[in-house]
Motif scaffolding. Structure first.
Motif, mmCIF file in Angstrom:
data_model
loop_
_atom_site.group_PDB
_atom_site.id
_atom_site.type_symbol
_atom_site.label_atom_id
_atom_site.label_comp_id
_atom_site.label_asym_id
_atom_site.label_seq_id
_atom_site.Cartn_x
_atom_site.Cartn_y
_atom_site.Cartn_z
ATOM 1 N N ARG A 265 0.807 -1.213 0.000
ATOM 2 C CA ARG A 265 0.000 0.000 0.000
ATOM 3 C C ARG A 265 0.843 1.268 0.000
ATOM 4 N NH1 ARG A 265 -2.681 -4.102 2.503
ATOM 5 N NH2 ARG A 265 -4.930 -4.239 2.158
ATOM 6 N N ASN A 266 2.129 1.141 0.285
ATOM 7 C CA ASN A 266 3.015 2.303 0.318
ATOM 8 C C ASN A 266 4.352 1.905 -0.288
ATOM 9 O OD1 ASN A 266 4.759 4.441 0.992
ATOM 10 N ND2 ASN A 266 3.601 4.924 2.844
ATOM 11 N N GLY A 267 4.455 2.057 -1.603
ATOM 12 C CA GLY A 267 5.649 1.603 -2.304
ATOM 13 C C GLY A 267 6.901 2.341 -1.899
ATOM 14 N N GLU A 268 6.801 3.662 -1.697
ATOM 15 C CA GLU A 268 7.982 4.442 -1.322
ATOM 16 C C GLU A 268 8.525 3.976 0.025
ATOM 17 O OE1 GLU A 268 10.815 7.372 -2.303
ATOM 18 O OE2 GLU A 268 9.158 6.544 -3.477
ATOM 19 N N ARG A 269 7.624 3.697 0.953
ATOM 20 C CA ARG A 269 8.052 3.220 2.269
ATOM 21 C C ARG A 269 8.660 1.826 2.162
ATOM 22 N NH1 ARG A 269 4.454 4.345 7.638
ATOM 23 N NH2 ARG A 269 6.195 4.221 9.120
ATOM 24 N N PHE A 270 8.097 1.004 1.278
ATOM 25 C CA PHE A 270 8.663 -0.326 1.068
ATOM 26 C C PHE A 270 10.079 -0.232 0.516
ATOM 27 C CE2 PHE A 270 9.590 -3.823 -1.855
ATOM 28 C CZ PHE A 270 9.538 -4.893 -0.983
ATOM 29 N N ILE A 271 10.292 0.660 -0.436
ATOM 30 C CA ILE A 271 11.630 0.828 -1.010
ATOM 31 C C ILE A 271 12.621 1.206 0.088
ATOM 32 C CG2 ILE A 271 13.031 2.246 -2.565
ATOM 33 C CD1 ILE A 271 10.535 2.452 -4.377
ATOM 34 N N ASP A 272 12.238 2.151 0.934
ATOM 35 C CA ASP A 272 13.118 2.560 2.038
ATOM 36 C C ASP A 272 13.410 1.381 2.971
ATOM 37 O OD1 ASP A 272 13.293 5.179 1.154
ATOM 38 O OD2 ASP A 272 11.601 5.868 2.363
ATOM 39 N N ALA A 273 12.365 0.598 3.280
ATOM 40 C CA ALA A 273 12.563 -0.540 4.185
ATOM 41 C C ALA A 273 13.456 -1.595 3.555
ATOM 42 C CB ALA A 273 11.205 -1.142 4.554
ATOM 43 N N ALA A 274 13.230 -1.896 2.268
ATOM 44 C CA ALA A 274 14.053 -2.897 1.590
ATOM 45 C C ALA A 274 15.513 -2.454 1.530
ATOM 46 C CB ALA A 274 13.512 -3.149 0.181
ATOM 47 N N LEU A 275 15.738 -1.162 1.309
ATOM 48 C CA LEU A 275 17.116 -0.654 1.304
ATOM 49 C C LEU A 275 17.731 -0.732 2.696
ATOM 50 C CD1 LEU A 275 16.826 2.435 -1.083
ATOM 51 C CD2 LEU A 275 17.801 0.194 -1.582
ATOM 52 N N ALA A 276 16.909 -0.565 3.731
ATOM 53 C CA ALA A 276 17.418 -0.724 5.101
ATOM 54 C C ALA A 276 17.844 -2.167 5.348
ATOM 55 C CB ALA A 276 16.352 -0.298 6.112
ATOM 56 N N PHE A 277 17.085 -3.136 4.821
ATOM 57 C CA PHE A 277 17.488 -4.539 4.916
ATOM 58 C C PHE A 277 18.804 -4.761 4.179
ATOM 59 C CE2 PHE A 277 13.350 -5.446 6.562
ATOM 60 C CZ PHE A 277 13.486 -6.657 7.228
ATOM 61 N N ALA A 278 18.910 -4.192 2.981
ATOM 62 C CA ALA A 278 20.135 -4.363 2.200
ATOM 63 C C ALA A 278 21.335 -3.780 2.937
ATOM 64 C CB ALA A 278 19.968 -3.705 0.830
ATOM 65 N N GLU A 279 21.155 -2.591 3.511
ATOM 66 C CA GLU A 279 22.256 -1.945 4.225
ATOM 67 C C GLU A 279 22.656 -2.750 5.460
ATOM 68 O OE1 GLU A 279 23.366 2.428 6.167
ATOM 69 O OE2 GLU A 279 21.449 2.114 5.159
ATOM 70 N N ALA A 280 21.677 -3.387 6.106
ATOM 71 C CA ALA A 280 21.960 -4.192 7.296
ATOM 72 C C ALA A 280 22.465 -5.585 6.948
ATOM 73 C CB ALA A 280 20.700 -4.298 8.158
ATOM 74 N N ALA A 316 11.058 -4.658 -9.259
ATOM 75 C CA ALA A 316 11.426 -3.931 -8.041
ATOM 76 C C ALA A 316 12.137 -4.850 -7.055
ATOM 77 C CB ALA A 316 10.178 -3.325 -7.403
ATOM 78 N N PHE A 317 11.655 -6.087 -6.924
ATOM 79 C CA PHE A 317 12.309 -7.032 -6.023
ATOM 80 C C PHE A 317 13.753 -7.270 -6.461
ATOM 81 C CE2 PHE A 317 8.178 -9.347 -4.581
ATOM 82 C CZ PHE A 317 7.820 -8.210 -3.865
ATOM 83 N N ARG A 318 13.963 -7.482 -7.757
ATOM 84 C CA ARG A 318 15.336 -7.699 -8.244
ATOM 85 C C ARG A 318 16.203 -6.477 -7.967
ATOM 86 N NH1 ARG A 318 12.535 -10.135 -12.588
ATOM 87 N NH2 ARG A 318 12.688 -8.218 -13.802
ATOM 88 N N GLN A 319 15.657 -5.294 -8.242
ATOM 89 C CA GLN A 319 16.425 -4.065 -8.084
ATOM 90 C C GLN A 319 16.782 -3.810 -6.623
ATOM 91 O OE1 GLN A 319 14.529 -0.887 -10.153
ATOM 92 N NE2 GLN A 319 15.979 0.674 -9.546
ATOM 93 N N LEU A 320 15.893 -4.180 -5.710
ATOM 94 C CA LEU A 320 16.098 -3.950 -4.287
ATOM 95 C C LEU A 320 16.775 -5.131 -3.606
ATOM 96 C CD1 LEU A 320 12.604 -2.358 -3.606
ATOM 97 C CD2 LEU A 320 14.795 -1.156 -3.600
ATOM 98 N N TYR A 501 24.742 0.260 -4.881
ATOM 99 C CA TYR A 501 24.998 1.258 -5.932
ATOM 100 C C TYR A 501 23.736 2.062 -6.212
ATOM 101 C CZ TYR A 501 26.066 3.114 -10.592
ATOM 102 O OH TYR A 501 26.259 3.936 -11.670
ATOM 103 N N TRP A 502 22.587 1.350 -6.357
ATOM 104 C CA TRP A 502 21.344 2.061 -6.669
ATOM 105 C C TRP A 502 20.905 2.927 -5.490
ATOM 106 C CZ3 TRP A 502 16.100 1.987 -5.043
ATOM 107 C CH2 TRP A 502 15.251 2.716 -5.864
#
Length: 736
Positions: A265-280, A316-320, A501-502
């Motif tokens: 329901r909130n794609g922008e928030r999902f992107i931020d959360a997925a990037l937080a997982f990637a960073e962690a 989006a899943f692949r990119q994130l 990188y992204w």
């Protein structure tokens, strides 16, 4: 700053109150239990997911009822916080004192669970909020998923939560469990039917379906995966899926997350959360329902969700670097593999077997799953050949043959050489039963000295499995399951640098420019606008008369193309508004009259500026490049081969913006038709770098224009021979 209890009673409750009062000064505390220290985060969802005290409204003394099962679980597993059943029918429930109403509680609990009907929910939440309770779970169905009056009930609930600031989970949800705290608020019998946890849970579940949550949890426990959080989000009226992910990305006791989604329901928030997982460095493994028309229909009826653009979800899943799960067993295996995420691995696999046949089978499985089995360098092959007979393969797969039994020390040399080479990323060892036992010592020795990911497959009954897993070497017992789980896990390991990188590119991307007037942009004005950002147009000039068209053609050079120029006519060919390969002034004059007459007949109310005179340009290939605004993920780029077959073959690549030249090049390489750009069967090679630069420029334009530009499309983007560039032949911009 010291803490000490101020009153008799449960100290966990008092510690939570203390934490809530100073959340601006500290980030976390620890609740002490006999065997565990649990970090308590300063997060909006902390009282929901890390409660120190729990109230149950609609409590029952029947462990089979939804108001009784969580209380039974809290007592059975030994929750150390305060528990307050609320129901005027009872004096005591499962050994806990029962209270007649929420106002009678001796202390304010962190969390209240509502096991009451949908029509009563919001009124009861108001009473809970008036009592100082900050978080609630709503079990009841009968809200938006039911339509009609249920929609109105959910809207009322949402308004209350927004006005009050109360954190409300659900409705239509099974509830939660924090297994490390033994805090059970879910009415799920599965907790009693699986092997009990003995260690600290490190994997968390968050799903939009209660049944899926229970099913995957049971599979994880059968594999011995220790679970931290069990979360079922329900309708997400007030707390959206991605907010749970934000919490879990920060949670020190969550190393990986397994999830099930029907709609974000909130794609922008999902992107931020997925990037937080990637960073962690935490794997995020999600199953997305709604891949087919029937699947989408079932999703809508289940939680009133929309399935969304499945192709863009996958992109989006692949990119994130989100792992897309294919089935529940695989997801449980991936949760188990998440415990080995710190190993260094990737998609280039070396296979070591004692059987040529098994080597061939494994190679087929891994390559079929999207991994690479590269040929090893000659010098490494020679090292391996020193101890492998001539009939044993050394190029990859590596067949050490049964002769290894006579020379067990050579196993150490094989594993050591594979641990050091840059030619591969991951080593898979197939050895059954006692043969794997004999290899265990050198495997553990090499794994301890080298961070490279080693994986074992044992279809026998080796005694060393637990020892290997403890030493950082996962052991599979089935070839098919090994390939199905290892492939996405190795791609995840391989994708960590790419998503980083992204993330840097996204942070550095320019913000939207001040709004500008975009209404009424015809093809020529659209290309002029895109040229400001670096999209090169074909040589062209607008003309409002036949004489002006001839003058433009003379300046450009023959042959030329004439196209009707009107912001009101998007599809010029259908309007009879295009003439090709005009080689003389007379042909241009005739074409001008024909185009204008045909266009006016086709669209009598259209405002027509005249015509656009273009050079009759030729190239190696034609691409389509466009940006649309997806309702979930926002601005997204699509690139594919242009022409009439684009929609038929659907050979396209998607990315969330921003896209730079590097990412655009990856998009082009991912097309099945990429060989047509790379000199297929003697064709000239296309200027891929120029095409990628044009796609990146389109991304910059879209980011700058923001949501004012609903859709931008270049079709075709003509790609010339290598070194000669690329040009936009036609462009369309749709405004909001």
């Amino acid at each position: 700053m010291k803490w000490s209890p101020k009153r008799p009673g449960n100290q966990i409750v008092q510690l939570h109150e203390y934490v809530h009062n100073i959340t601006n000064k500290v980030n976390c505390f620890f609740i002490s239990t006999p065997n565990l220290k649990v970090p308590i985060m300063s997060h909006r969802l902390s009282p929901l997911l890390q409660p120190g005290s729990i109230a149950m409204i609609g409590a029952s003394n029947n462990p089979a009822r939804i108001g009784g099962m969580p209380l039974d679980l809290l007592r059975h597993f030994g929750f150390e916080g305060e528990v307050y059943p609320v129901n005027p029918k009872y004096e005591e429930v499962f050994g806990y004192r029962c209270y007649p109403d929420i106002e009678s509680l001796p202390h304010t609990p962190d969390l209240v669970v509502l096991a009451i009907g949908a029509a009563e929910v919001t009124a009861m939440l108001r009473r809970c909020h008036a009592s100082g309770i900050r978080a609630a779970i709503v079990y009841a169905a009968g809200f938006a998923e039911m339509g009609g009056e249920g929609v109105a009930l959910q809207e009322e609930l949402e308004r209350f939560a927004a006005d009050s600031g109360m954190v409300v989970a659900g409705p239509n949800c099974m509830g939660f469990a924090n297994l490390n705290l033994k805090a059970f608020t879910a009415f799920a019998s599965v907790f009693r039917n699986v092997p009990p946890q003995t260690g600290i849970g490190r994997a968390s579940l968050v799903t939009q379906s209660g049944n899926v949550c229970s099913t995957v949890f049971a599979l994880m426990r059968q594999l011995g995966v220790e679970v931290s959080h069990f979360i079922n989000t329900g309708n997400e009226a007030c707390v959206e899926f991605s907010e749970y992910l934000e919490f879990l990305a920060q949670d020190e006791q969550t190393d990986s997350v397994i999830g099930y989604i029907e709609q974000l329901r909130n794609g922008e928030r999902f992107i931020d959360a997925a990037l937080a997982f990637a960073e962690a460095g935490k794997p995020l493994i999600l199953y997305k329902a709604g891949q087919t028309e029937k699947g989408s229909e079932a999703v809508r009826s289940h939680t009133s969700a929309l399935a969304g653009n499945m192709a863009l979800y996958e992109a989006a899943f692949r990119q994130l670097n989100v792992i897309q799960g294919q089935d529940f067993t695989q997801m449980a295996d991936l949760a188990w593999l998440g415990g080995f995420r710190h190993r260094s691995g990737g998609k280039r696999i070396a296979i070591v077997t004692l059987s040529g046949a098994l080597g061939a089978i494994l190679a087929d499985k891994f390559i079929g799953a999207g991994l690479d089995v590269p040929t090893l360098p000659p010098e490494l092959q020679q090292t391996l050949r020193d101890g492998i007979p001539d009939y044993g393969m050394v190029s990859n797969p590596v067949d050490v043959t049964g002769n290894i039994v006579n020379n067990p020390d050579f196993v150490r040399s094989v594993f050591g050489a594979l641990a050091k080479t840059d030619a591969i990323d991951t080593v898979v060892v197939y050895a059954s039963g006692s043969l794997l036992d004999r290899m265990a010592a050198p495997l553990l020795e090499i794994a301890a000295a080298c961070p490279r990911l080693f994986v074992a497959i044992d279809t026998g009954k080796a005694h060393c499995r637990e020892q290997l897993a403890a030493g950082g070497i996962p052991v599979f017992t089935d070839i098919g399951r090994a390939a199905q789980a290892l492939a996405p896990f190795c791609h995840w390991l391989d994708g960590r640098e790419r998503v980083a990188y992204w993330a840097r590119l996204r942070r550095a991307a320019q913000k939207a420019l001040p709004a500008r007037a975009l209404a009424g942009l015809d093809e020529y004005r659209t290309k002029c606008l895109l040229a400001e950002f670096g999209v090169p147009p074909v040589a062209e000039k607008p003309a409002s008369s036949a004489d002006a068209a001839v003058a433009a053609a003379n300046a450009i050079g023959y042959p030329v193309v004439l196209k009707v120029l009107s912001a009101d006519i998007a599809h010029k060919t259908e309007a009879g508004g295009v003439r090709l390969n005009l080689a003389s002034q007379a042909e241009v004059r005739d074409a001008f009259d024909e185009v204008m007459t045909s266009a006016r007949r086709h669209a009598p109310n259209a405002h027509i500026e005249g015509v656009l005179v273009q050079a009759m340009s030729k190239g190696v290939a034609e691409l389509i490049a466009g940006v649309t605004h997806d309702p979930v993920f926002g601005a997204a780029m699509t690139v594919g081969l242009g022409g009439v077959l684009t929609e038929l073959y659907r050979d396209v690549s998607h990315r969330i913006l921003p896209v730079d030249e590097t990412i655009a090049t990856d998009m082009l390489h991912s097309l099945k038709a990429y060989p047509l750009l790379d000199g297929f069967r003697g064709r000239p090679k296309a200027d891929v770098a120029a095409a990628a630069a044009a796609v990146a420029a389109l991304s910059r334009a879209s980011r700058a224009l923001g949501r004012m530009a609903q859709e931008i499309e270049i079709n075709p983007l003509q790609v010339k021979q290598a070194g000669e560039g690329a040009v936009a032949i036609d462009a369309l911009l749709l405004t909001r």
